[in-house]
Structures are given as structure tokens and as C-alpha cells.
Design a protein around this motif. Sequence first.
Motif, short mmCIF file in Angstrom:
data_model
loop_
_atom_site.label_atom_id
_atom_site.label_comp_id
_atom_site.label_asym_id
_atom_site.label_seq_id
_atom_site.Cartn_x
_atom_site.Cartn_y
_atom_site.Cartn_z
N GLU A 221 -31.86 70.18 18.51
CA GLU A 221 -31.44 71.55 18.21
C GLU A 221 -32.26 72.14 17.06
O GLU A 221 -32.61 73.31 17.07
CB GLU A 221 -29.95 71.57 17.85
CG GLU A 221 -29.04 71.17 19.00
CD GLU A 221 -27.58 71.26 18.62
OE1 GLU A 221 -27.29 71.66 17.46
OE2 GLU A 221 -26.73 70.94 19.46
N ARG A 222 -32.55 71.32 16.08
CA ARG A 222 -33.38 71.78 14.96
C ARG A 222 -34.70 71.03 15.02
O ARG A 222 -34.81 69.88 14.60
CB ARG A 222 -32.69 71.51 13.62
CG ARG A 222 -33.46 72.08 12.43
CD ARG A 222 -32.77 71.72 11.12
NE ARG A 222 -33.49 72.30 10.00
CZ ARG A 222 -34.56 71.77 9.44
NH1 ARG A 222 -35.05 70.63 9.93
NH2 ARG A 222 -35.16 72.36 8.41
N PRO A 223 -35.75 71.67 15.54
CA PRO A 223 -37.02 70.95 15.71
C PRO A 223 -37.66 70.60 14.37
O PRO A 223 -37.68 71.40 13.44
CB PRO A 223 -37.88 71.95 16.49
CG PRO A 223 -37.29 73.29 16.18
CD PRO A 223 -35.82 73.06 16.00
N THR A 224 -38.16 69.39 14.29
CA THR A 224 -38.90 68.94 13.11
C THR A 224 -40.21 68.33 13.58
O THR A 224 -40.49 68.24 14.77
CB THR A 224 -38.09 67.89 12.33
OG1 THR A 224 -37.80 66.79 13.21
CG2 THR A 224 -36.77 68.47 11.82
N PHE A 225 -41.03 67.93 12.64
CA PHE A 225 -42.28 67.29 12.99
C PHE A 225 -42.00 66.04 13.83
O PHE A 225 -41.26 65.15 13.41
CB PHE A 225 -43.07 66.89 11.73
CG PHE A 225 -43.57 68.08 10.94
CD1 PHE A 225 -43.91 69.26 11.58
CD2 PHE A 225 -43.71 68.00 9.56
CE1 PHE A 225 -44.38 70.35 10.86
CE2 PHE A 225 -44.18 69.08 8.83
CZ PHE A 225 -44.50 70.26 9.48
N CYS B 223 -39.86 69.14 8.08
CA CYS B 223 -40.01 67.73 8.38
C CYS B 223 -38.68 67.00 8.50
O CYS B 223 -38.51 66.15 9.37
CB CYS B 223 -40.87 67.06 7.30
SG CYS B 223 -41.27 65.33 7.63
N LEU B 224 -37.72 67.33 7.61
CA LEU B 224 -36.45 66.60 7.58
C LEU B 224 -35.38 67.35 8.37
O LEU B 224 -35.26 68.57 8.26
CB LEU B 224 -35.99 66.41 6.14
CG LEU B 224 -36.89 65.56 5.25
CD1 LEU B 224 -36.34 65.51 3.83
CD2 LEU B 224 -37.02 64.16 5.82
N THR B 225 -34.60 66.61 9.12
CA THR B 225 -33.49 67.21 9.84
C THR B 225 -32.46 67.77 8.87
O THR B 225 -31.89 68.84 9.10
CB THR B 225 -32.82 66.16 10.76
OG1 THR B 225 -33.81 65.59 11.61
CG2 THR B 225 -31.72 66.77 11.60
N ASN B 226 -32.25 67.08 7.77
CA ASN B 226 -31.34 67.53 6.72
C ASN B 226 -32.13 67.62 5.42
O ASN B 226 -32.26 66.63 4.68
CB ASN B 226 -30.16 66.56 6.56
CG ASN B 226 -29.18 67.01 5.49
OD1 ASN B 226 -29.21 68.16 5.05
ND2 ASN B 226 -28.31 66.10 5.07
N PRO B 227 -32.69 68.80 5.10
CA PRO B 227 -33.52 68.91 3.89
C PRO B 227 -32.77 68.59 2.60
O PRO B 227 -33.40 68.25 1.59
CB PRO B 227 -33.96 70.39 3.91
CG PRO B 227 -33.81 70.81 5.33
CD PRO B 227 -32.65 70.04 5.87
N ALA B 228 -31.44 68.68 2.60
CA ALA B 228 -30.68 68.39 1.38
C ALA B 228 -30.49 66.90 1.15
O ALA B 228 -29.96 66.49 0.12
CB ALA B 228 -29.31 69.08 1.46
N ARG C 91 -38.40 60.67 4.69
CA ARG C 91 -38.49 60.76 6.15
C ARG C 91 -38.72 59.36 6.75
O ARG C 91 -39.50 58.56 6.25
CB ARG C 91 -39.66 61.69 6.53
CG ARG C 91 -39.99 61.72 8.02
CD ARG C 91 -38.89 62.36 8.84
NE ARG C 91 -39.13 62.22 10.26
CZ ARG C 91 -39.70 63.15 11.03
NH1 ARG C 91 -40.10 64.30 10.49
NH2 ARG C 91 -39.86 62.94 12.32
N MET C 92 -38.02 59.11 7.82
CA MET C 92 -38.20 57.89 8.59
C MET C 92 -38.82 58.29 9.93
O MET C 92 -38.34 59.20 10.60
CB MET C 92 -36.88 57.17 8.80
CG MET C 92 -37.01 55.80 9.46
SD MET C 92 -36.92 55.90 11.26
CE MET C 92 -35.22 56.37 11.51
N VAL C 93 -39.89 57.59 10.33
CA VAL C 93 -40.63 57.93 11.55
C VAL C 93 -40.76 56.66 12.40
O VAL C 93 -41.12 55.60 11.88
CB VAL C 93 -42.03 58.49 11.23
CG1 VAL C 93 -42.78 58.80 12.52
CG2 VAL C 93 -41.91 59.73 10.36
#
Length: 475
Positions: free
Chosen positions: A309-313, A368-373, A378-380
Motif C-alpha cells: 500500500e505504501r511503496p518504498t524502495f 525507504c522505510l515503511t514506518n519513517p518514525a 532498514r532491513m533488506v
Amino acid sequence: MGRPAIDPVRMLKVLFLRFHYKLSDRQVMERTKTDMAFRCFLGFPLDYGVPNHTGGTYFRQRIGIDRFAQIFQELIAQAREAGLVKDRLRLKDATHMLADVADVRPLQLAAQVRERLLRAAEPLFADWVAEQRVQIDTLRQTTAEFEDDERLAARVEHLKTMAAKLRELLATLASTPQSQKEHARLHRALELVDKLLADRQPKAQDRLASAIDPEARVGKHCGYFLGYLLDITIDPDSEIITAVNVLPGNGNEAADASTLIEQEEEAQGNDVAGLSMDGAGYNGPMLRDLTDPAGLNLDMTVPPPSPPERPTFGPERFSLTIIDTQHGELTCPNGQTTRQRSRTGKDTGYRYQFKTKQCSACPLRTECLTNPASNRGRMVIKNDYEKEYVKVAAKARTPEYEETRRTHPKIERKLGEVVRHHSGRRACFRGLPKVLTQAVLTALVVNVKRMVKLLRQPAPQALIAPAVRAALATS
């Protein structure tokens, strides 16, 4: 010197009627006594006595699944000669088949396994079996007030003791040609006990579900069920089934795609160009195996998962540098790097973790982060099969993908025909080879129906080879 033999072709016709009209062997023979259409199809004169219905059972046992599969593939070869079957694409899907057994609880399953063991041992050790039945009655009375878990543990322990004693008795008993069948039956029963005991381990997989049909398994397909998976491929142009297989209920439907394609290509000597699957085909090892240029080299059409729903890298935006066989370095779009990694739970790739301080002041944090707060970095996950997934996603944006997906519902309709009109939802036999025989004969019936329709109706004439059209025009 015994009864006259029955023509194998006639017996095959009996099976055709059985699976066409959803009848049993007995019902086919009973209907043949009064149905002139059945008599004409089977070639029985009016004064000819109908064979016993047990002939169908003996015929299936003697022919076996391998020869039935050869008959099925011979029919496909005739369809190819008529120009009905093309090699450009195959559609694949599976549906569930309910086993011809009751879905029992663990306590009942242990009782089934125990009873099967006693019946197998009785012809060889009748006195010992009689003693065990007395002990079982005593065990049942003494544990009647226990909780189910305690009752189950007591029965399993007693079953373990019985199996150990039977192995000692078997070691002292010489095998004779007359007793080989009883010995084999007892060994199969002991193997079933070993399977039940192994399933008691906490991390056991592929658990036994029934002692009546030991090869049936619990699977999930539109809900949980006990039985098998019926897996088929069809040619989208003619809607003819080109390959069929049966798996246990928990079988790997995705991995079976290579089995179906290899089954057809080995029998027909053809080269299938493409394969369309549903979401189960979004499987890295399977995609790599099917698209390997040195292997099947198929053009895969698989729907990728829905985007978040919320696109990130995505992982593809992170570049990976392999340092050696033990180490790798991942670089994010902002230039930060990390070597902290571990294998994923399913061992399909590496999980790379960036430190919190690397991401805390990053200008691309919101992208980049699904939850910026979040306070975490970041885990990839860099999947071992990322190239295959990227290729699938790229094809999903092409017109060829849309065209193929529009034809995919044809296999859903074909499976619906097998289930609704030919009792494909429930297995009428027990054991994987026998259920596969049912599936192959059902597919044979469905294909004959389809071929007759294609060759006789004027609408699909474009599918028929010119030589065949000319022969039909003069017939």
C-alpha cells in the motif's frame, strides 16, 4: 481352460462408461443388462451374458498406471496428428480431491494403526495377537477416565512395545513362498507404526492422517482437507488436457509443473514454449528450473504479488557486491553500506540490516522505510532468485501477459468439468497409484469428449489440419 478372456478394448470401454457417467463397476454392468446404448457401445449381442463387475478391478490391477498413462498419451498423439494440440502455451492449475476415508482425531488414528498391525500379524502369530487384544481391553478400561492426551500417550507406548516384539518374532520366523504375502503385509504395517511414532516428534513434517489410506495428507486448498491434489495442464487453443498428475494433499503444486511438462515432452517428443500458472508459480526455485535454457526453457507467465500500500524502495534498488563466498556488501540508494547479514528462515536469501544511525539522518528516509518514525534501520532481503522475480514482474507489464492471463480461466473451467461432471472432487480408490489411475482415466474421458466436439462441430474448423478436414468432409 477357464472362462473365455474379455477383450481388453472392451474392458477399457467399461472404464470409459464408468468415469463418463459417474458409475461404479457394478453399476456399469447392471445398466448394461437393460441399456441398449451401453450394449451397442460395448459390442454385446442381445443374448450375450454381461461379465462380472469384478473384472474391472482385475483389469485395473493388471494394466497398471503406466499402461493407462500410455493410452492417455496415445490419445494426445492422435489429437496432435489431427492438428488440435499446439505447443505454444500450456495452462496449469490444481484442485483438491477428498480421500475415501474419514478425517479422524489422533486417538482414533492410533487405534487404526494398531488394528492394522494386529490384522497383519494374525495369520503368522495368532496366539500372540489374542493376548494383545486382551491387553488392549485392559488398557482401554484403565485409561477410560484419563484426558485424551494421556490416553493417546498410553496407546502409543503400547503400540511401540507391540512393534518391537513383532520384529523379534519375525526375526525367528523363516519366510516360505506361501507366507511371503503375509510377511510383506506385516512389514507394511510395521512401517506405518514407525511413521506414526516419527510423527510424534515436535518438528515432524508430512504427518500421517489415515491408516486406511496412508498416502493421503492434510492440505489447504480453499480450506483444509484430507486427500490429494489433482494437477493438470491443458492446451489453451483446443482445451485438451495434455498432462495429469496426483500429489498428496500437502504436495508442492509449484514444483509439479516441471513434472507435467517433462511428462508430456517425453511422451510426445515436442517442445512446449510457454507455461501459465496462478500465484503458486511465484516460486524462485521453480521459476529458475523451468526457465533454465539448458532445461525446459519455458516462457513463464505468473502473476506477481500485489504491490504494498505504501511503496518504498524495493530490494532491486540496493546494489549487492559479493566480496567472497562468505561475505557480501549491500549499498543503499543514499550510498550507505552494510555487511551485517543472515540467512532467511526459508534459506532463500540473505537478510541485510542497516544500523539505526545510518538511517536516522537519511534524506530518503520517508521513501525507504515503511514506518519513517521507527527507530530501527532498514532491513533488506536479497533473494537468491531475485533475477527470476524481476523477470516475472517485467513481463506482467506487457500486452502478451494480459493476453495469456485472459485465457487462463479456461483451465478453471476444465477443472470444474472434471469435478462436477466426472466426480473428480472425491477419490473413489485408496492409495496414490490408484487415485492417479482414476485421474488419468477421467482425463481420458474428458479429452475424448472435447476431441469429438472439435472434430464434428463446424465452429472450430480453423483448429483442424487440412488433411483431417478433407477426410471429415468425405466421410
